[in-house]
Structure formats: C-alpha cells, structure tokens
Design a protein around this motif. Structure first.
Motif, PDB file in Angstrom:
ATOM      1  N   PHE A   1       0.853  -1.178   0.000  1.00 33.36           N
ATOM      2  CA  PHE A   1       0.000   0.000   0.000  1.00 33.36           C
ATOM      3  C   PHE A   1       0.898   1.239   0.000  1.00 33.36           C
ATOM      4  O   PHE A   1       2.070   1.170   0.386  1.00 33.36           O
ATOM      5  CB  PHE A   1      -0.951  -0.001   1.193  1.00 33.36           C
ATOM      6  CG  PHE A   1      -0.316   0.316   2.528  1.00 33.36           C
ATOM      7  CD1 PHE A   1      -0.694   1.441   3.238  1.00 33.36           C
ATOM      8  CD2 PHE A   1       0.640  -0.526   3.074  1.00 33.36           C
ATOM      9  CE1 PHE A   1      -0.121   1.729   4.461  1.00 33.36           C
ATOM     10  CE2 PHE A   1       1.212  -0.255   4.299  1.00 33.36           C
ATOM     11  CZ  PHE A   1       0.835   0.880   5.000  1.00 33.36           C
ATOM     12  N   PRO A   2       0.387   2.395  -0.424  1.00 31.35           N
ATOM     13  CA  PRO A   2       1.187   3.618  -0.400  1.00 31.35           C
ATOM     14  C   PRO A   2       1.487   4.029   1.039  1.00 31.35           C
ATOM     15  O   PRO A   2       0.583   4.190   1.855  1.00 31.35           O
ATOM     16  CB  PRO A   2       0.287   4.654  -1.091  1.00 31.35           C
ATOM     17  CG  PRO A   2      -0.683   3.856  -1.884  1.00 31.35           C
ATOM     18  CD  PRO A   2      -0.914   2.602  -1.096  1.00 31.35           C
ATOM     19  N   ASN A   3       2.771   4.184   1.357  1.00 30.95           N
ATOM     20  CA  ASN A   3       3.162   4.530   2.711  1.00 30.95           C
ATOM     21  C   ASN A   3       4.602   5.028   2.689  1.00 30.95           C
ATOM     22  O   ASN A   3       5.458   4.460   2.005  1.00 30.95           O
ATOM     23  CB  ASN A   3       3.026   3.322   3.641  1.00 30.95           C
ATOM     24  CG  ASN A   3       3.225   3.685   5.099  1.00 30.95           C
ATOM     25  OD1 ASN A   3       4.350   3.739   5.590  1.00 30.95           O
ATOM     26  ND2 ASN A   3       2.134   3.937   5.798  1.00 30.95           N
ATOM     27  N   ALA A   4       4.873   6.074   3.452  1.00 29.59           N
ATOM     28  CA  ALA A   4       6.208   6.670   3.450  1.00 29.59           C
ATOM     29  C   ALA A   4       7.184   5.958   4.372  1.00 29.59           C
ATOM     30  O   ALA A   4       8.388   6.249   4.335  1.00 29.59           O
ATOM     31  CB  ALA A   4       6.112   8.147   3.847  1.00 29.59           C
ATOM     32  N   GLN A   5       6.707   5.040   5.200  1.00 27.00           N
ATOM     33  CA  GLN A   5       7.583   4.347   6.138  1.00 27.00           C
ATOM     34  C   GLN A   5       8.173   3.112   5.473  1.00 27.00           C
ATOM     35  O   GLN A   5       7.604   2.021   5.511  1.00 27.00           O
ATOM     36  CB  GLN A   5       6.801   3.968   7.397  1.00 27.00           C
ATOM     37  CG  GLN A   5       6.178   5.141   8.126  1.00 27.00           C
ATOM     38  CD  GLN A   5       7.204   6.168   8.571  1.00 27.00           C
ATOM     39  OE1 GLN A   5       8.263   5.825   9.103  1.00 27.00           O
ATOM     40  NE2 GLN A   5       6.900   7.438   8.357  1.00 27.00           N
ATOM     41  N   VAL A   6       9.307   3.285   4.810  1.00 32.52           N
ATOM     42  CA  VAL A   6      10.012   2.173   4.175  1.00 32.52           C
ATOM     43  C   VAL A   6      11.449   2.148   4.687  1.00 32.52           C
ATOM     44  O   VAL A   6      11.993   3.168   5.121  1.00 32.52           O
ATOM     45  CB  VAL A   6       9.986   2.271   2.634  1.00 32.52           C
ATOM     46  CG1 VAL A   6       8.556   2.222   2.119  1.00 32.52           C
ATOM     47  CG2 VAL A   6      10.686   3.525   2.134  1.00 32.52           C
ATOM     48  N   VAL A   7      12.061   0.991   4.617  1.00 36.40           N
ATOM     49  CA  VAL A   7      13.439   0.825   5.095  1.00 36.40           C
ATOM     50  C   VAL A   7      14.396   1.551   4.152  1.00 36.40           C
ATOM     51  O   VAL A   7      14.384   1.324   2.941  1.00 36.40           O
ATOM     52  CB  VAL A   7      13.795  -0.666   5.184  1.00 36.40           C
ATOM     53  CG1 VAL A   7      15.235  -0.845   5.673  1.00 36.40           C
ATOM     54  CG2 VAL A   7      12.828  -1.390   6.109  1.00 36.40           C
ATOM     55  N   GLY A   8      15.248   2.405   4.730  1.00 39.39           N
ATOM     56  CA  GLY A   8      16.143   3.208   3.906  1.00 39.39           C
ATOM     57  C   GLY A   8      17.078   2.395   3.040  1.00 39.39           C
ATOM     58  O   GLY A   8      17.405   2.786   1.909  1.00 39.39           O
ATOM     59  N   SER A   9      17.524   1.247   3.545  1.00 33.34           N
ATOM     60  CA  SER A   9      18.464   0.422   2.789  1.00 33.34           C
ATOM     61  C   SER A   9      17.782  -0.405   1.714  1.00 33.34           C
ATOM     62  O   SER A   9      18.425  -1.242   1.081  1.00 33.34           O
ATOM     63  CB  SER A   9      19.224  -0.508   3.738  1.00 33.34           C
ATOM     64  OG  SER A   9      18.329  -1.221   4.574  1.00 33.34           O
ATOM     65  N   THR A  10      16.478  -0.167   1.486  1.00 30.48           N
ATOM     66  CA  THR A  10      15.764  -0.850   0.403  1.00 30.48           C
ATOM     67  C   THR A  10      15.131   0.142  -0.567  1.00 30.48           C
ATOM     68  O   THR A  10      14.331  -0.261  -1.410  1.00 30.48           O
ATOM     69  CB  THR A  10      14.653  -1.764   0.966  1.00 30.48           C
ATOM     70  OG1 THR A  10      13.615  -0.961   1.544  1.00 30.48           O
ATOM     71  CG2 THR A  10      15.203  -2.704   2.009  1.00 30.48           C
ATOM     72  N   ILE A  11      15.473   1.419  -0.457  1.00 28.52           N
ATOM     73  CA  ILE A  11      14.886   2.430  -1.335  1.00 28.52           C
ATOM     74  C   ILE A  11      15.283   2.162  -2.780  1.00 28.52           C
ATOM     75  O   ILE A  11      16.459   1.967  -3.103  1.00 28.52           O
ATOM     76  CB  ILE A  11      15.357   3.836  -0.917  1.00 28.52           C
ATOM     77  CG1 ILE A  11      14.661   4.264   0.375  1.00 28.52           C
ATOM     78  CG2 ILE A  11      15.107   4.858  -2.017  1.00 28.52           C
ATOM     79  CD1 ILE A  11      15.200   5.567   0.949  1.00 28.52           C
ATOM     80  N   LEU A  12      14.286   2.159  -3.661  1.00 35.66           N
ATOM     81  CA  LEU A  12      14.517   2.076  -5.103  1.00 35.66           C
ATOM     82  C   LEU A  12      13.722   3.203  -5.757  1.00 35.66           C
ATOM     83  O   LEU A  12      12.526   3.365  -5.497  1.00 35.66           O
ATOM     84  CB  LEU A  12      14.094   0.715  -5.655  1.00 35.66           C
ATOM     85  CG  LEU A  12      14.318   0.491  -7.152  1.00 35.66           C
ATOM     86  CD1 LEU A  12      14.833  -0.932  -7.430  1.00 35.66           C
ATOM     87  CD2 LEU A  12      13.037   0.712  -7.963  1.00 35.66           C
ATOM     88  N   THR A  13      14.389   3.981  -6.601  1.00 37.47           N
ATOM     89  CA  THR A  13      13.739   5.128  -7.216  1.00 37.47           C
ATOM     90  C   THR A  13      14.350   5.408  -8.573  1.00 37.47           C
ATOM     91  O   THR A  13      15.477   4.977  -8.872  1.00 37.47           O
ATOM     92  CB  THR A  13      13.870   6.371  -6.312  1.00 37.47           C
ATOM     93  OG1 THR A  13      13.095   7.442  -6.848  1.00 37.47           O
ATOM     94  CG2 THR A  13      15.317   6.825  -6.196  1.00 37.47           C
ATOM     95  N   ASP A  14      13.615   6.120  -9.395  1.00 35.71           N
ATOM     96  CA  ASP A  14      14.164   6.544 -10.679  1.00 35.71           C
ATOM     97  C   ASP A  14      15.195   7.642 -10.442  1.00 35.71           C
ATOM     98  O   ASP A  14      15.037   8.488  -9.561  1.00 35.71           O
ATOM     99  CB  ASP A  14      13.049   7.063 -11.584  1.00 35.71           C
ATOM    100  CG  ASP A  14      12.213   5.946 -12.167  1.00 35.71           C
ATOM    101  OD1 ASP A  14      12.140   4.882 -11.528  1.00 35.71           O
ATOM    102  OD2 ASP A  14      11.652   6.130 -13.245  1.00 35.71           O
TER     103      ASP A  14
END
Length: 676
Positions: free
Chosen positions: A567-580
């Motif tokens: 679901f959309p949520n800003a609480q994600v693990v920093g060491s798993t961030i994937l972005t364009d």
C-alpha cells in the motif's frame, strides 16, 4: 448521485448531442443509464462490447478537416478503475466532448481520488471548469468542461493517472494497432492504441505508421488477409472463441489449448498489472475459504455462505473484485467449469497476480496458457498450509511473481514483438549504490548483490575512508566482476559527509533506476526484482519494503514483525529504497548530512508531491549489531510487538539461505547459527 449528475448534464447540454457510455458489470448506475430520457440523435453505448476498429458513432458529424465534431456531452460510467482503463483504449472511437463526465462506481480506498493530472503542453489550455465529487459507496465523479471540445481518450488517461502517481509505469516500447472484439483487453489504458481495419492499412502520422505491430482478434469468423506490408499483424482468438468441445479429442481426453504461435501463454490476453496486482493484500489468516467455481451460467468466487464475485465472461478480474475477496484465507480453484478455457486461465492468472493465495488439484492440459511456473505453484501447497501466516504470505508472493512476469501487459507485448522479429528496448538498468566504511564487510555485501536475478544491474561501490587496494576488498571486487557484473569503485575521503558521498556515487551510476544498499544486511535473490515489479504496478516514485525480519546479533535472535505491506506509505526501510534517477534529481539528491539521509530523502519526495509505496518485506533481513548504525534505537524496539521469534539466524524461505562472502576461500558462516 452518478445517475442524478448525468440527468442534470443532459438537461443543461443545450441543443447538442450526448453520447453515454458504460463499461463493466454489477454497478447500479450502469443499469440506470437505460432509464434516462434521451433524444433521437443521442447514443447509449456499451463500450466493453464494442469491437475495436468498428464505428462507435456512425451518425456523428465530421468537421471540414475530417475529424469528428464535438458533442455537447460524453459520459463514461465504469464499474471499476480496471474498467476505466479499458475505456481509455476504446475511447478512440468517441467524438470530442465539450462536457466530459467520468464516473467510477467503486474505488478501493488505497487507490486515491479521481483527480486528473493535466497533459504537459497546451492540450488543456481551453479547460473552463473542473469538478470532482465523491459518490456513494466509494464512487467518484469527475467533470471537465471544454468550450471547444477535447479528445476523450487522453482525458480519461489523465483522470486515471491523477490518483495513481506521476509515473505511468514502464511501457512495452511498441505502438500498438488493434482490431476486433475484445482487442482492448490486450492494451488497456493506452490512449495511443490505434484502431485499424480488418485488413489494414495502419494509418500514417505524417509519413510514419501509427503502430509498430497490429493485434487482430477473432471470435470464430475468419479474418481477411492482412494487406499492410510495412506493419506486421498477429491474430488471436477472443476468450469466448474456444469451447470445451474443441478441446476434447475422440478419446475424450483434454488437449492443450491450440493457438497461433509457438507458446500457448501468448494466446491469453494480458493482465492489466496497474490494477490487477497485490495492492491491498491482507495478511490475516482468520478469514473463510473461497472457491473459484461455477454457479449457474457464471464463474464465481464464493464461500459457503455467499457469492462474493461474479467473474466476467472474459475472465477479467478487477481491482474491485480483488478488494472484495481480500478477507479470504485461501481460494480453491475448481477446473470443472467457467465460460471457456481462455477465460478460466485468465481468471486464475489474474487472481495470482493479485496475490490471492490459491490452491488447486492437478491443472488440466488445456490450461497450458498459465505457464509452467504458475502451474507448478498452484499444486505446491495444501489448503491447511495457508493457516500459517508466514507460509500464506510466502505462497502469495511466489504466485504474484510468476503471474506478473508471465502475464503482465509489458511482458506480453514484448513476447509478441519477438514473435514477429521486432526489436524491443532493453530492460531498465538498476544501479545498486553501496557506501561503506567497513572493509571487512565488502565481501559479504557484494555477495548479496551478486546473487540478484530477474533484473539487469550494476554496482557502484563507494569506499568511505579506505582504499580498494586492501587485499580483502580487491579480492571481493575482482570476484564480483568475474561473475560478469559491472562494478564501479569510488574512493571517498573519510572526512567526507555521508550524504555527499552517496551523491558522488549516484553521479557515477549508469542506470536509470537507483537502488540503495547497506553493507551488513541480508537480501534475498529476488529483492531487486520484487522492487521493480512494485515500481511497475504501483506507479510510485519511490518503492521500498516494510522492516519485517531482524537478526539481533547481540542476542543471537531473529524476530519477525508482520507489518502491513502493499500500500502507499512513506515508512520504508532506507536500505531498500529504489527510485528513478530523475526523482533524485528532482529533490536535489541526498542532503549533505552525516545520518538520516534516507528519511530526509523520503520527506523531500513527499513534499514535492511524490508517491511512496511499501511492498512486502520477506526478501530482506536487517542485521542489528550493538553499535555503528545511523538509525539509533535500542533492542527493545525490535522485541516489542513481534509476531514470532527464533533462536539464531533464521530467515524465511524466500531468502534462500545465505550467500558466501566474495573474496574468501570458504563461505562466511559467522552469523548462520540456528539456520534451517
């Protein structure tokens, strides 16, 4: 409210014509359109039943330049967002609209509101008024007024994407031409899909064909010879063209689905992964058991007490259908019925793509269109296995992986292109960015990256305060490169701020997608692939995972906390961030701080209107040692409210064990106690 809004629009449109369209099934407003008072020159159209390439409005006027004249009102009423996406493809047949009214009868809460995202040049400079209203039972209405009229297909696409994030998902790289009944199922949500005649030719945009490949569908009648020598065409049957009788030979045994082409999978219309996906997955195991079976003339999903979903004749499960069965613990597949073989395969593949836990007896030969990976998974577990929350989620993840990779729209069109010899663009290159101060962990970290599969990747390794010439570091880097993986090494001075070193590493990356990596955590072999799947179906600017598994090194204990995911949520693990990469550029990169650069990046994305999505967390295991972490919390934080715990290092099955550190003579086993 939807019917009332359309009635009012009919009264206020003046002397101009109205075209009312419906698509989908099961909605009250869809049925009520028949009761509205229309003029003799108005048109009521069932978009879903309309063949692509045929005239939808034969009585419409034409302007001097040959384009269709604008009408006073075009109303599109869809049962679900999935149906609205299908309407985007079919709307190429509709006239331009002065007043465009779009209504969706039900939108699950995790999808957002029906607010349009305007086109990027001057297409909407003529917009005079915009209204957005919430309807009853989770529905939404959006009305746009253009004095000079607007094209309906791109407007519908803009309305859909406004509530689904700025990213429109990776495309197939092909412009499509479509002809025939159900042809829109092959290209949902594509306003550029070109309707063509049965024999061609493909229309030209100046001197260039509007399509690279044409997909023609047939429901039993023979198609004429394709006459366009510049653009290839492929023929496929509709979901209703096959019959059970055609699949039974003289001996009474089921034969495999016969299609044009070498692979029965490519005979099945693809899944619209932007809406048929695991978003909204429910981790609870206390719900009832459901059955995908037949009730009268329809395939249904039912419990012992009620019918929850009536499956459309084409097998197309929608986002509303998925939301209606999220409480089920498991769904049993009954292969004895359904509208037809192709529809049955499509329904099962759609449920799997949605992450619905499915179990089945032996899969019949006529269902070969599922593909072998999905077929094997359906029979790999028993109903009783789904009582365990962890086993249930692991099975769901395996199902969604197989279905999305096999039956997603992008996958299907790339396979069709390969069938006719059209080259396609390579998959995106993911740049894994790893910054470390600890030379003793380089070999361990590189082993986690090296075992990633189902994704193109490179590594940018930032050595923060030490040299690549250290023997253990050099051996690990050489071992990584020897496996065929590109690697770039950046040596940064030890007094450089962490955020600045990360930006320097990103500057050296070649990929269009950036994945952040930590040096001491464990990553499953499909960690990156899962994030890329979530990137495709979520439309998010950033994807990451929930922090579910933690190994507490001081206590030699593994804890699992079953956080909500998908679901959309800003609480994600920093060491798993994937972005364009462009998202990083939009926010100015990482802040030049010694710590908290992940949370600050996520905050900047949100402040800039970006969308962050949390996918499952079973492909990652956080290591928590005594000190040395930029995220400083005590061990009690991880011990509170945990779901399960085990002595020793105990990953879930999706982690597939531990990779041996690169650059060592023997596998690293320091943290493997308790592994089973």
């Amino acid at each position: 409210m939807i019917t009332t809004a359309i009635s009012q629009a009919l009264r206020t449109r003046g002397d101009e014509r109205a075209v009312l369209c419906r698509i989908g099934a099961g909605g009250t407003a869809l049925d009520e359109l028949d009761s509205l008072r229309l003029r003799s020159d108005d048109l009521l159209l069932d978009l879903g039943a309309h063949p692509v390439g045929g005239p939808a409005d034969p009585g419409g006027a034409v302007d001097e330049d040959g384009s269709r004249s604008a009408v006073g009102l075009v109303a599109v009423v869809a049962a679900s967002l999935t149906d609205l996406r299908r309407a985007v493809t079919l709307a190429a047949h509709l006239p331009r609209a002065v007043h465009l009214l779009v209504a969706v009868e039900h939108i699950p809460g995790h999808h957002g509101v029906l607010v349009p995202s305007p086109p990027g040049i001057e297409e909407w400079n003529d917009l005079h008024e915009l209204r957005v209203r919430k309807a009853e039972k989770g529905g939404w209405l959006c009305e746009l007024f253009f004095p000079s009229g607007t094209e309906v297909a791109p407007a519908l696409a803009a309305i859909f994407h406004g509530g689904r994030g700025r990213r429109r998902g990776p495309g197939s790289g092909l412009q499509a031409g479509l002809h025939g009944p159900q042809a829109h199922l092959w290209r949902p949500g594509d306003p550029s899909a070109t309707p063509v005649g049965a024999a061609g030719p493909v229309p030209l945009i100046r001197v260039t064909p509007a399509a690279d490949l044409v997909l023609r569908t047939q429901d039993g009648a023979a198609l004429p010879l394709w006459e366009d020598v510049a653009v290839p065409a492929l023929d496929r049957s509709t979901t209703g063209a096959g019959s059970w009788e055609s699949l039974v030979d003289a001996g009474g045994t089921s034969a495999a689905l016969r299609v044009r082409g070498p692979d029965p999978v490519t005979a099945i219309a693809p899944i619209d992964e932007r809406l048929v996906n695991p978003m909204g997955f429910n981790k609870k195991t206390k719900g009832p058991v459901g059955d995908l079976t037949v009730d009268g003339e329809h395939a249904v999903i039912r419990t012992a007490d009620a019918v929850l979903v009536t499956v459309p004749a084409d097998g197309g499960i929608t986002d509303v259908d998925l939301a209606g069965i999220r409480e089920l613990r498991v769904v049993r597949v009954d292969w004895s019925g359904h509208a037809g073989p192709a529809a049955a395969v499509r329904a099962v593949a759609s449920l799997a793509a949605g992450g619905v836990p499915l179990v089945s007896g032996p899969v019949p030969a006529w269902a070969a269109g599922l593909g072998q990976p999905l077929t094997d998974l359906l029979t790999s577990v028993e109903e009783d296995d789904m009582i365990d929350a962890l086993a249930r989620e692991e099975h769901s993840i395996r199902l969604r992986r197989a279905a999305l990779r096999t039956h997603g729209q992008r996958t299907r069109w790339r396979a069709l292109a390969a069938e006719v010899g059209i080259p396609v663009v390579p998959d995106p290159l993911v740049s894994v960015v790893l910054c470390t101060r600890r030379p003793d962990l380089v070999g361990f970290a590189l082993a986690q990256v090296a075992r990633q599969r189902h994704v193109r990747f490179e590594l940018v390794l930032a050595l923060h305060g030490f040299s690549a010439d250290l023997p253990a570091v050099r051996a690990a880097v050489d071992g990584f490169a020897a496996l065929g993986h590109p690697v770039t090494v950046h040596e940064a001075d030890g007094d450089r701020i962490f955020g600045a070193v990360m930006n320097e590493a990103v500057d050296r990356a070649s990929g269009t997608v950036i994945a952040k990596w930590d040096d001491d955590d464990w990553y499953g072999p499909e960690h990156l692939a899962d994030l890329m799947l979530a990137r495709a179906y979520s439309g998010a600017d950033v994807v990451g995972i929930s922090q579910n598994y933690t190994y507490l090194q001081e206590l030699d204990l593994t804890v699992w906390r079953s956080y909500r995911s998908e679901f959309p949520n800003a609480q994600v693990v920093g060491s798993t961030i994937l972005t364009d990469r462009v998202v990083l550029e939009d926010v100015g990169g990482f802040r030049p701080l010694p710590r908290a650069i992940d949370s600050q990046f996520l905050l900047s994305v949100r402040q800039g209107g970006g969308r962050i999505y949390r996918t499952h967390g079973l492909g990652y295991l956080l290591r928590r040692a005594g000190a040395g972490h930029t995220w400083e919390v005590d061990l009690g934080y991880f011990l509170r409210n945990h779901t399960k715990q085990w002595s020793g290092w105990r990953p879930n099955s999706l982690m597939e064990g531990e990779a041996g550190a690169l650059g060592r003579a023997a596998p690293h086993t320091e943290h493997s106690e308790g592994h089973s």
